[in-house]
Motif scaffolding. Structure first.
Motif, PDB file in Angstrom:
ATOM      1  N   ARG A 119       0.828  -1.202   0.000  1.00  0.00           N
ATOM      2  CA  ARG A 119       0.000   0.000   0.000  1.00  0.00           C
ATOM      3  C   ARG A 119       0.866   1.257   0.000  1.00  0.00           C
ATOM      4  O   ARG A 119       1.937   1.287   0.609  1.00  0.00           O
ATOM      5  N   THR A 120       0.370   2.288  -0.663  1.00  0.00           N
ATOM      6  CA  THR A 120       1.095   3.556  -0.721  1.00  0.00           C
ATOM      7  C   THR A 120       0.314   4.698  -0.072  1.00  0.00           C
ATOM      8  O   THR A 120       0.681   5.861  -0.204  1.00  0.00           O
ATOM      9  N   ASP A 121      -0.773   4.379   0.624  1.00  0.00           N
ATOM     10  CA  ASP A 121      -1.549   5.423   1.295  1.00  0.00           C
ATOM     11  C   ASP A 121      -0.773   5.935   2.497  1.00  0.00           C
ATOM     12  O   ASP A 121       0.163   5.307   2.988  1.00  0.00           O
ATOM     13  N   LEU A 122      -1.176   7.078   3.004  1.00  0.00           N
ATOM     14  CA  LEU A 122      -0.476   7.702   4.121  1.00  0.00           C
ATOM     15  C   LEU A 122      -0.923   7.164   5.479  1.00  0.00           C
ATOM     16  O   LEU A 122      -0.284   7.460   6.501  1.00  0.00           O
ATOM     17  N   LEU A 123      -2.003   6.396   5.506  1.00  0.00           N
ATOM     18  CA  LEU A 123      -2.421   5.785   6.762  1.00  0.00           C
ATOM     19  C   LEU A 123      -1.479   4.641   7.149  1.00  0.00           C
ATOM     20  O   LEU A 123      -1.235   4.405   8.339  1.00  0.00           O
ATOM     21  N   THR A 124      -0.943   3.942   6.160  1.00  0.00           N
ATOM     22  CA  THR A 124      -0.046   2.818   6.436  1.00  0.00           C
ATOM     23  C   THR A 124       1.180   3.238   7.242  1.00  0.00           C
ATOM     24  O   THR A 124       1.491   2.613   8.266  1.00  0.00           O
ATOM     25  N   PRO A 125       1.920   4.287   6.848  1.00  0.00           N
ATOM     26  CA  PRO A 125       3.073   4.680   7.667  1.00  0.00           C
ATOM     27  C   PRO A 125       2.673   5.161   9.059  1.00  0.00           C
ATOM     28  O   PRO A 125       3.460   5.019  10.004  1.00  0.00           O
ATOM     29  N   ALA A 126       1.475   5.706   9.200  1.00  0.00           N
ATOM     30  CA  ALA A 126       1.028   6.122  10.532  1.00  0.00           C
ATOM     31  C   ALA A 126       0.867   4.906  11.445  1.00  0.00           C
ATOM     32  O   ALA A 126       1.299   4.916  12.605  1.00  0.00           O
ATOM     33  N   LEU A 148      12.799  -0.850   8.488  1.00  0.00           N
ATOM     34  CA  LEU A 148      12.668  -1.992   7.577  1.00  0.00           C
ATOM     35  C   LEU A 148      11.637  -1.777   6.467  1.00  0.00           C
ATOM     36  O   LEU A 148      11.937  -2.026   5.290  1.00  0.00           O
ATOM     37  N   PRO A 149      10.395  -1.343   6.762  1.00  0.00           N
ATOM     38  CA  PRO A 149       9.426  -1.157   5.664  1.00  0.00           C
ATOM     39  C   PRO A 149       9.874  -0.125   4.635  1.00  0.00           C
ATOM     40  O   PRO A 149       9.540  -0.253   3.448  1.00  0.00           O
ATOM     41  N   PHE A 150      10.622   0.884   5.066  1.00  0.00           N
ATOM     42  CA  PHE A 150      11.055   1.919   4.128  1.00  0.00           C
ATOM     43  C   PHE A 150      12.250   1.444   3.293  1.00  0.00           C
ATOM     44  O   PHE A 150      12.383   1.809   2.124  1.00  0.00           O
ATOM     45  N   LEU A 151      13.085   0.619   3.881  1.00  0.00           N
ATOM     46  CA  LEU A 151      14.136  -0.020   3.094  1.00  0.00           C
ATOM     47  C   LEU A 151      13.535  -1.011   2.105  1.00  0.00           C
ATOM     48  O   LEU A 151      14.077  -1.215   1.014  1.00  0.00           O
ATOM     49  N   TRP A 174       7.353  11.575   2.428  1.00  0.00           N
ATOM     50  CA  TRP A 174       6.199  11.929   3.247  1.00  0.00           C
ATOM     51  C   TRP A 174       5.842  10.777   4.192  1.00  0.00           C
ATOM     52  O   TRP A 174       5.547  10.989   5.378  1.00  0.00           O
ATOM     53  N   ALA A 175       5.834   9.574   3.666  1.00  0.00           N
ATOM     54  CA  ALA A 175       5.513   8.399   4.485  1.00  0.00           C
ATOM     55  C   ALA A 175       6.509   8.255   5.627  1.00  0.00           C
ATOM     56  O   ALA A 175       6.124   7.943   6.766  1.00  0.00           O
ATOM     57  N   ALA A 176       7.790   8.476   5.341  1.00  0.00           N
ATOM     58  CA  ALA A 176       8.813   8.367   6.383  1.00  0.00           C
ATOM     59  C   ALA A 176       8.596   9.396   7.482  1.00  0.00           C
ATOM     60  O   ALA A 176       8.721   9.088   8.678  1.00  0.00           O
ATOM     61  N   MET A 177       8.249  10.611   7.101  1.00  0.00           N
ATOM     62  CA  MET A 177       8.012  11.662   8.098  1.00  0.00           C
ATOM     63  C   MET A 177       6.771  11.366   8.934  1.00  0.00           C
ATOM     64  O   MET A 177       6.757  11.586  10.152  1.00  0.00           O
ATOM     65  N   ILE A 178       5.723  10.863   8.297  1.00  0.00           N
ATOM     66  CA  ILE A 178       4.500  10.514   9.033  1.00  0.00           C
ATOM     67  C   ILE A 178       4.785   9.392  10.019  1.00  0.00           C
ATOM     68  O   ILE A 178       4.351   9.421  11.175  1.00  0.00           O
ATOM     69  N   ALA A 179       5.534   8.377   9.567  1.00  0.00           N
ATOM     70  CA  ALA A 179       5.860   7.259  10.451  1.00  0.00           C
ATOM     71  C   ALA A 179       6.690   7.729  11.635  1.00  0.00           C
ATOM     72  O   ALA A 179       6.448   7.322  12.780  1.00  0.00           O
ATOM     73  N   ALA A 180       7.669   8.579  11.378  1.00  0.00           N
ATOM     74  CA  ALA A 180       8.515   9.085  12.459  1.00  0.00           C
ATOM     75  C   ALA A 180       7.700   9.900  13.460  1.00  0.00           C
ATOM     76  O   ALA A 180       7.883   9.790  14.676  1.00  0.00           O
TER      77      ALA A 180
END
Length: 365
Positions: A119-126, A148-151, A174-180
């Motif tokens: 998935r590439t939605d922004l909810l997944t990294p959250a 790991l998921p971002f690698l 963006w996903a990395a920043m949301i996850a962090a």
């Protein structure tokens, strides 16, 4: 001062509150039950909660492994890693430590990752960030798994940049920043704890306690092979699991590499820590967070063995590993193998057979 993380206490708190309500009710009924938070009733209910978390972690690990192998193979792999390794000890003999809830949080993270892998939605990294924050809240070094998921998606990002498609790079950042950010929000109670206790949000209790990390001289070989809690020496089942992670290369190269990387992350941190032998521990307990990776590897190895030989080979080897671990369990639990003296190769081989027999004969006499 308190060097331990606050995550286990937060996860155990519902059970603690249940115990307190029960103690108040029993006291109101005229029974002499202490309500000071330290009595047997509190301990029993909280530790039952810890065992339940660990059991949920085993179930989530099984769900994770199902994405690569059939159900009966996944079940065999998970049970062999749990019962042939050291998680079973911290589910039964010492559930008061953090490893049961650590196994739960790790399994939750890995299952979320594989379920939302494409998935590439922004909810997944959250979600992934929140799960990683929970892992770090229990044991701060476990939060490293968030990388790991971002690698995992990095090859697709590189391909996109090479072809001039920078949208995928922007989405990845963006996903990395949301996850962090999500991880930081969940980890905030620990930061507040450090601030209140030590006066700084960055001053870990481990540093306050006088420990240190020797980042340039890690004890890598000892952590794996030393008789003092070496991962592969105390529990050879993990060697088979790592072989299975290698065999996964044929089916899922990225997950194979990332599985090794997950273990390597913990390996390096543990080997750099002053107390790399992990104190009075039943094996290399700090690797319990890698249970999903080990279970996946063991499932793949079992499938490979069955395809080339039979289930009988799996059964014979598994029986040996389980009996061997049970003898170690007895040897350790009855203080025949302690941190108060150096562990020898005799303790881990011949002594594993002779010491329980000597103990039994002494008790009979």
């Amino acid at each position: 001062p308190n060097q331990w993380a606050v995550g286990p206490a937060l996860l155990w708190s519902p059970f603690f509150l249940l115990a307190h309500l029960l103690a108040l009710g029993l006291q109101a009924g005229g029974l002499p039950v202490a309500t000071d938070g330290y009595g047997f009733l509190y301990q029993a209910i909280v530790l039952i909660g810890s065992i339940l978390f660990a059991g949920a972690g085993v179930w989530l690990t099984y769900r994770f492994v199902l994405h690569w192998v059939q159900a009966y193979v996944a079940l065999a792999g998970v049970l062999l890693v749990v019962l042939g390794g050291n998680l079973i000890y911290y589910m039964t003999a010492e559930p008061s430590m953090s490893h049961g809830v650590s196994a739960f949080a790790s399994a939750l993270f890995f299952l979320l990752w594989v379920k939302r892998r494409d998935r590439t939605d922004l909810l997944t990294p959250a979600w992934l960030g929140a799960a990683a924050g929970l892992m770090a809240l229990i044991r701060p070094q476990d939060g490293l798994f968030l990388a790991l998921p971002f690698l995992d998606r990095l090859p697709a990002v590189v391909r996109g940049v090479r072809t001039g498609d920078f949208a995928i790079l922007r989405q990845w950042l963006w996903a990395a920043m949301i996850a962090a950010a999500a991880a930081l929000v969940v980890f905030t109670p620990q930061l507040l704890s450090w601030q209140l206790i030590y006066g700084s949000v960055l001053r870990s209790g481990y540093v306050y306690a006088g420990g240190a990390f020797n980042w340039f001289t890690p004890r890598l070989a000892e952590v794996m092979l030393a008789p003092a809690r070496g991962l592969l020496v105390w529990h050879p089942v993990f060697l088979g699991a790592l072989i299975g992670v290698g065999l996964l290369w044929r089916r899922d190269r990225r997950m194979s590499m990332l599985g090794f990387l997950a273990v390597a992350m913990q390996w390096y941190v543990i080997a750099s820590w002053t107390d790399w032998a992990q104190g009075d521990a039943f094996g290399a307990r700090m690797f319990i967070v890698c249970t999903p990776v080990f279970a996946l590897g063991m499932g793949v190895l079992i499938e490979w063995v069955v395809m080339r030989w039979s289930w009988r080979v799996v059964a014979v080897v598994s029986a040996f590993l389980l009996v061997w671990n049970f003898l170690l369990f007895v040897e350790y639990r009855f203080d025949l193998l302690t941190a108060q003296r150096p562990v020898t190769w005799y303790d881990l081989t011949i002594g594993r057979l002779t010491k329980p027999i000597d103990l039994l004969l002494q008790r009979l006499r």
